[in-house]
Design a protein around this motif. Structure first.
Motif, PDB file in Angstrom:
ATOM      1  N   THR A  55       0.833  -1.214   0.000  1.00  0.00           N
ATOM      2  CA  THR A  55       0.000   0.000   0.000  1.00  0.00           C
ATOM      3  C   THR A  55       0.867   1.264   0.000  1.00  0.00           C
ATOM      4  OG1 THR A  55      -1.378  -1.296   1.488  1.00  0.00           O
ATOM      5  CG2 THR A  55      -2.039   0.982   1.119  1.00  0.00           C
ATOM      6  N   VAL A  56       1.969   1.217   0.721  1.00  0.00           N
ATOM      7  CA  VAL A  56       2.903   2.349   0.797  1.00  0.00           C
ATOM      8  C   VAL A  56       4.316   1.811   0.529  1.00  0.00           C
ATOM      9  CG1 VAL A  56       1.550   3.791   2.374  1.00  0.00           C
ATOM     10  CG2 VAL A  56       3.008   1.986   3.312  1.00  0.00           C
ATOM     11  N   PRO A  57       5.255   2.682   0.172  1.00  0.00           N
ATOM     12  CA  PRO A  57       6.604   2.195  -0.152  1.00  0.00           C
ATOM     13  C   PRO A  57       7.325   1.586   1.051  1.00  0.00           C
ATOM     14  CG  PRO A  57       6.261   4.407  -1.033  1.00  0.00           C
ATOM     15  CD  PRO A  57       5.074   4.105  -0.180  1.00  0.00           C
ATOM     16  N   ALA A  58       7.060   2.098   2.252  1.00  0.00           N
ATOM     17  CA  ALA A  58       7.735   1.586   3.452  1.00  0.00           C
ATOM     18  C   ALA A  58       6.763   1.661   4.627  1.00  0.00           C
ATOM     19  CB  ALA A  58       8.975   2.419   3.750  1.00  0.00           C
ATOM     20  N   PRO A  59       6.952   0.800   5.639  1.00  0.00           N
ATOM     21  CA  PRO A  59       6.022   0.823   6.771  1.00  0.00           C
ATOM     22  C   PRO A  59       5.964   2.202   7.427  1.00  0.00           C
ATOM     23  CG  PRO A  59       7.428  -1.116   6.874  1.00  0.00           C
ATOM     24  CD  PRO A  59       7.973  -0.257   5.777  1.00  0.00           C
ATOM     25  N   LYS A  60       4.757   2.630   7.729  1.00  0.00           N
ATOM     26  CA  LYS A  60       4.590   3.939   8.369  1.00  0.00           C
ATOM     27  C   LYS A  60       3.389   3.902   9.305  1.00  0.00           C
ATOM     28  CE  LYS A  60       2.908   7.230   5.563  1.00  0.00           C
ATOM     29  NZ  LYS A  60       2.645   8.046   4.333  1.00  0.00           N
ATOM     30  N   SER A  61       3.357   4.841  10.213  1.00  0.00           N
ATOM     31  CA  SER A  61       2.215   4.982  11.120  1.00  0.00           C
ATOM     32  C   SER A  61       1.632   6.370  10.995  1.00  0.00           C
ATOM     33  CB  SER A  61       2.633   4.762  12.583  1.00  0.00           C
ATOM     34  OG  SER A  61       2.714   3.395  12.867  1.00  0.00           O
ATOM     35  N   ARG A  62       0.317   6.423  11.170  1.00  0.00           N
ATOM     36  CA  ARG A  62      -0.376   7.707  11.184  1.00  0.00           C
ATOM     37  C   ARG A  62      -1.052   7.835  12.548  1.00  0.00           C
ATOM     38  NH1 ARG A  62      -2.454  11.450   7.693  1.00  0.00           N
ATOM     39  NH2 ARG A  62      -4.560  12.197   8.049  1.00  0.00           N
ATOM     40  N   LEU A  63      -0.772   8.928  13.244  1.00  0.00           N
ATOM     41  CA  LEU A  63      -1.368   9.174  14.560  1.00  0.00           C
ATOM     42  C   LEU A  63      -2.435  10.257  14.438  1.00  0.00           C
ATOM     43  CD1 LEU A  63       1.821   9.381  16.848  1.00  0.00           C
ATOM     44  CD2 LEU A  63       0.571   7.348  16.064  1.00  0.00           C
ATOM     45  N   ARG A  64      -3.492  10.084  15.227  1.00  0.00           N
ATOM     46  CA  ARG A  64      -4.558  11.091  15.287  1.00  0.00           C
ATOM     47  C   ARG A  64      -4.879  11.293  16.768  1.00  0.00           C
ATOM     48  NH1 ARG A  64      -8.931  12.856  11.852  1.00  0.00           N
ATOM     49  NH2 ARG A  64     -10.652  13.521  13.151  1.00  0.00           N
ATOM     50  N   PHE A  65      -4.904  12.535  17.214  1.00  0.00           N
ATOM     51  CA  PHE A  65      -5.087  12.784  18.644  1.00  0.00           C
ATOM     52  C   PHE A  65      -5.672  14.179  18.854  1.00  0.00           C
ATOM     53  CE2 PHE A  65      -1.232  15.343  18.592  1.00  0.00           C
ATOM     54  CZ  PHE A  65      -0.503  14.756  17.573  1.00  0.00           C
ATOM     55  N   GLU A  66      -6.226  14.376  20.026  1.00  0.00           N
ATOM     56  CA  GLU A  66      -6.838  15.655  20.378  1.00  0.00           C
ATOM     57  C   GLU A  66      -5.876  16.430  21.261  1.00  0.00           C
ATOM     58  OE1 GLU A  66      -9.955  16.773  19.416  1.00  0.00           O
ATOM     59  OE2 GLU A  66      -9.959  14.970  18.150  1.00  0.00           O
ATOM     60  N   VAL A  67      -5.504  17.601  20.820  1.00  0.00           N
ATOM     61  CA  VAL A  67      -4.616  18.445  21.626  1.00  0.00           C
ATOM     62  C   VAL A  67      -5.455  19.292  22.567  1.00  0.00           C
ATOM     63  CG1 VAL A  67      -2.947  20.325  21.560  1.00  0.00           C
ATOM     64  CG2 VAL A  67      -2.855  18.499  19.843  1.00  0.00           C
ATOM     65  N   LEU A  68      -5.156  19.144  23.838  1.00  0.00           N
ATOM     66  CA  LEU A  68      -5.862  19.924  24.835  1.00  0.00           C
ATOM     67  C   LEU A  68      -5.199  21.297  24.945  1.00  0.00           C
ATOM     68  CD1 LEU A  68      -5.895  17.060  27.482  1.00  0.00           C
ATOM     69  CD2 LEU A  68      -7.691  17.617  25.819  1.00  0.00           C
ATOM     70  N   PRO A  69      -5.955  22.352  25.237  1.00  0.00           N
ATOM     71  CA  PRO A  69      -5.328  23.669  25.388  1.00  0.00           C
ATOM     72  C   PRO A  69      -4.261  23.620  26.477  1.00  0.00           C
ATOM     73  CG  PRO A  69      -7.710  23.873  25.336  1.00  0.00           C
ATOM     74  CD  PRO A  69      -7.415  22.397  25.437  1.00  0.00           C
ATOM     75  N   SER A  70      -3.128  24.264  26.224  1.00  0.00           N
ATOM     76  CA  SER A  70      -2.033  24.389  27.199  1.00  0.00           C
ATOM     77  C   SER A  70      -1.465  23.086  27.677  1.00  0.00           C
ATOM     78  CB  SER A  70      -2.479  25.204  28.427  1.00  0.00           C
ATOM     79  OG  SER A  70      -2.915  26.441  28.017  1.00  0.00           O
ATOM     80  N   LYS A  71      -1.387  22.062  26.829  1.00  0.00           N
ATOM     81  CA  LYS A  71      -0.772  20.785  27.203  1.00  0.00           C
ATOM     82  C   LYS A  71       0.624  20.723  26.650  1.00  0.00           C
ATOM     83  CE  LYS A  71      -3.053  17.757  29.721  1.00  0.00           C
ATOM     84  NZ  LYS A  71      -2.434  16.873  30.701  1.00  0.00           N
TER      85      LYS A  71
END
Ligand SMILES: CC(C)(COP(=O)(O)OP(=O)(O)OC[C@H]1O[C@@H](n2cnc3c(N)ncnc32)[C@H](O)[C@@H]1OP(=O)(O)O)[C@@H](O)C(=O)NCCC(=O)NCCS
Length: 167
Positions: free
Chosen positions: A151-167
């Motif tokens: 699917t992609v040329p090399a193994p990779k990860s995609r992260l998805r996250f919620e940034v809290l204010p002032s963290k």
């Protein structure tokens, strides 16, 4: 270490272009990209960071000197309203001192809310940096999707996250 994150002005576009060459040179070890016939690396999207409202470019500065950059764009790959770290670089002189960690926090605070980013598994610094930073700024809830060849040329990860204010 006093790390600053400064929006790149049009006058400083050349500074970003110069740093981009260092970044792409580092990256050429990971993705085997070639130099152009002029001995430079092509990066066709640079201008778009100065013309599109959904793209932002920041210089990382230490003691008023350039020390890297962060590029971000909004709403890529169907992530409605999410911001994405498109490119991120710290010069070798300042590595392993927490500069990326500090600059990433400053970047995420520009837009508290949903962020995504991707990294190649064989990019060892990135593969350690990003999951740890994502956990720190989100309070722990990080969604991760792995992709592997073909699917992609090399193994990779995609992260998805919620940034809290002032963290
Ligand atoms: C990835 C990069 C931004 C890290 O910058 P940095 O300022 O050196 O990172 P930091 O000092 O903030 O490191 C934070 C953590 O990341 C990890 N890390 C950073 N460099 C590492 C390395 N060479 N090897 C293993 N882990 C590393 C460590 O977990 C580190 O925490 P620690 O020092 O407490 O162990 C930098 O190496 C770089 O610009 N690389 C080339 C471009 C690139 O790969 N960009 C990321 C694209 S996804």
């Amino acid at each position: 270490m006093d790390v600053e994150l400064i929006a790149v002005s049009a006058e400083d576009k050349l500074v970003l272009a110069n740093l981009m060459q260092l970044y792409l040179h580092d990256f050429s070890e990971l993705d085997a990209r070639d130099l152009s016939p002029h001995g430079t690396f092509d990066y066709p999207w640079l201008d778009s960071y100065f013309t599109s409202s959904d793209r932002e470019a920041y210089l990382i500065r230490i003691g008023a000197r350039p020390a890297g950059f962060a590029l971000a764009r909004c709403d890529v790959e169907g992530d409605d309203g999410a911001w994405n770290v498109s490119e991120f670089f710290v010069v070798r002189r300042h590595r392993r001192r927490g500069v990326a960690r500090d600059a990433a926090r400053l970047l995420f605070q520009q837009h508290p809310g949903t962020w995504t980013l991707s990294y190649l598994h064989h990019n060892a610094p990135a593969a350690r940096l990003w999951p740890a930073v994502a956990v720190a700024v989100s309070g722990g809830a990080v969604h991760r999707v792995e992709e592997h060849p073909p699917t992609v040329p090399a193994p990779k990860s995609r992260l998805r996250f919620e940034v809290l204010p002032s963290k």
